[in-house]
Design an enzyme around this catalytic site. Structure first.
Site, mmCIF file in Angstrom:
data_model
loop_
_atom_site.group_PDB
_atom_site.id
_atom_site.type_symbol
_atom_site.label_atom_id
_atom_site.label_comp_id
_atom_site.label_asym_id
_atom_site.label_seq_id
_atom_site.Cartn_x
_atom_site.Cartn_y
_atom_site.Cartn_z
ATOM 1 N N ASN A 164 0.953 -38.320 -46.297
ATOM 2 C CA ASN A 164 0.873 -38.302 -44.837
ATOM 3 C C ASN A 164 -0.104 -39.313 -44.235
ATOM 4 O OD1 ASN A 164 -1.381 -36.915 -45.682
ATOM 5 N ND2 ASN A 164 -1.274 -35.362 -44.091
ATOM 6 N N GLU A 260 -9.389 -32.442 -51.315
ATOM 7 C CA GLU A 260 -9.060 -32.108 -49.925
ATOM 8 C C GLU A 260 -7.641 -31.551 -49.969
ATOM 9 O OE1 GLU A 260 -8.543 -35.386 -47.221
ATOM 10 O OE2 GLU A 260 -7.664 -34.030 -45.760
ATOM 11 N N CYS A 294 -3.091 -31.817 -42.760
ATOM 12 C CA CYS A 294 -3.811 -30.660 -43.290
ATOM 13 C C CYS A 294 -4.600 -29.973 -42.184
ATOM 14 C CB CYS A 294 -4.711 -31.069 -44.452
ATOM 15 S SG CYS A 294 -5.924 -32.314 -44.008
#
Ligand code: G3H
Length: 486
Positions: A164, A260, A294
């Site tokens: 992304n 992450e 996210c």
């Protein structure tokens, strides 16, 4: 004939191994299909394990002389990289748009953010310095012991980036790793590889020493664990799904790891919230890039008293979102693939079957999902807990702040949370109670500005990013003790 000529226009990209652009010995390539053009836009190499070995060997060799360069010299290389990125900004942004379906403005914003991040990382590293300590502060110690504490590189850093942010979340690992004196093995997400390659072409043009960075594209099944378990990888920085992050942490025994991962960021809306500010932030937070972030707002926990008003505002705004092609700068774009769209649809179907109210949306054309708003979501529905990574937002109505905090904390995730209220005392109380890495008061969750620490707790991650913290996590302390008057 026609098919052949179309085929010929599809470029096959080499990998960047030991400082050379090469086709893999596997003689196998992986086709990259655009999520919105629905056609193959390029092929990337399926790199082999022995090519991984050669890249790591070259990285180890290059790292020794790289670490001996002055910080200023390393910074000059990185600044040249940023300059080269600037020259090809539009081309890289187009590649991001074609490959991962991000609209052009956002794709261009991502490349500019990356240029800024690299330059900031240089400045940050130039201004970080060690410290010294005398031994007389501890019982039995002595003033004659002088400790000099410096930061030294870890060696070879493995940087694994997600689809992304194929440019920015790669460079936010590569730049601090290099400034800290490490070599890098860069493994982009397969969908995102072409954009990663273009970014590394810019790095190559900046004239970095051979071997200091290799870019390995390929099948996770062939080189994923092989890289992670490699004893010559000295640190891993990964952004991606919680499932893969958990797998990595099992495989990377004793290798420092920064992760992450996913999120289920709540927007907690109190009775006294400014509903204009709240709705604007929730819409941008939940739906930009079709929610494939996210840090997207992934649930709204709203006080009963203001829920109707908020839902009405959200409905109007959701119905005004632009939907369609990334070339038209749409907010809602096709999801990365059909599997992702099926997953989101499954969550919507489950919620509706269990009694959620469809406020708007729930229409679909292949992997393009209309933005969907669900009200009266309850805790028995999967959408209350699962991260959709798509354009659907569940509203959970709550009776009290305590209930909002309780539901917020029941999640396995703990990335960020937003609190909307005009009462700063209440904001601070909620901020103190939610188990997340970051709380945004009257704002949407987001990673930037990139000089802020960025971290998730629980299933959302491990370790801290942001420029300063990334430099710290990619280096270690080294203590030299001078024993005076021995
Ligand atoms: O998808 C994960 C990213 O770190 C989110 O970054 O908040 O800048 O969109 P962002």
């Amino acid at each position: 004939m026609i098919l052949d000529s179309i085929k010929n226009e599809v470029k096959t990209y080499p990998a960047y191994l030991t400082g050379e652009w090469q086709a893999s010995n596997s003689q196998e390539t992986i086709a990259i299909k655009s999520p919105w053009k629905h056609e193959v836009i390029g092929n990337v190499q399926a790199v082999t394990q022995s090519e991984v070995d050669e890249s790591i060997e070259a990285a180890k060799a290059a790292q020794h002389s790289w670490a001996k360069l002055s910080l200023g010299d390393r910074g000059q290389y990185l600044n040249r990289w940023a300059d080269e990125l600037e020259k090809t900004k539009d081309d890289i942004a187009t590649s991001v748009m074609n490959e991962v379906g991000k609209n052009f403005n956002s794709a261009e914003g991502e490349v500019q953010r990356t240029i800024d991040l690299i330059r900031y990382t240089v400045q940050e590293a130039l201004h970080m310095h060690g410290e010294s300590v005398r031994g007389d502060g501890f019982p039995g110690g002595s003033k004659d012991k002088l400790g000099i504490i410096e930061r030294v590189p870890l060696g070879v850093v493995l940087a694994i980036s997600p689809f992304n942010y194929p440019v920015n979340l790669a460079a936010s690992k590569i730049a601090p790793a290099l400034m800290a004196g490490n070599a890098v093995i860069f493994k982009p997400a397969t969908q995102g590889s072409i954009s990663g390659i273009k970014m590394i072409q810019a790095l190559d043009r900046a004239g970095f020493p051979k071997g200091i960075l290799s870019l390995v594209t390929g099948h996770g099944s062939e080189i994923g664990d092989y890289l992670t378990e490699n004893p010559d990888i000295n640190m891993i920085s990964f952004t991606g799904s919680t499932k893969t992050g958990e797998h990595l942490s099992q495989k990377s025994i004793m290798t420092p790891l920064v992760l992450e991962l996913g999120g289920k960021d709540p927007a907690i809306v109190c009775e006294d919230a400014d509903l204009n500010i709240t709705a604007n932030n929730i819409i941008k937070g939940a739906y930009s890039y079709s929610g494939q972030r996210c840090t997207a707002v992934k649930r709204v926990l709203v006080a009963d008293k203001v829920a109707d008003k908020l839902v009405a505002r959200l409905k109007t705004q959701v119905e005004n979102l632009s939907v369609g092609s990334p070339v038209n700068d749409s907010t809602i774009v096709p999801l990365i693939d059909d599997k992702a769209a099926n997953f989101v649809q499954g969550l919507i179907d489950d919620a509706l079957a269990k009694g959620a109210t469809l406020v708007t949306g729930n229409k679909r054309d292949g992997n393009l999902l209309q933005p969907t708003l669900l009200d009266n979501v309850t805790e028995d529905m999967d959408i209350a807990w699962v991260e959709p990574f798509g354009p659907v937002l569940p509203i959970i109505r709550v009776h009290s702040v305590d209930q909002a905090v309780e539901i917020a904390n029941k999640s396995r995730f703990g990335l960020q949370a937003s609190v909307f209220t005009q009462d700063i005392d209440k904001a601070l109380e909620i901020a103190g109670a939610v188990e997340v890495g970051t709380v945004q008061v009257n704002g949407r969750p987001q990673r930037g500005p990139d000089n802020f620490p960025f971290l998730g707790v629980k299933a959302s991650g491990m370790g801290t990013q942001g420029v300063h913290n990334s430099i710290l996590s990619m280096s270690r302390e080294k203590l030299t003790v001078i024993n005076l008057k021995p």
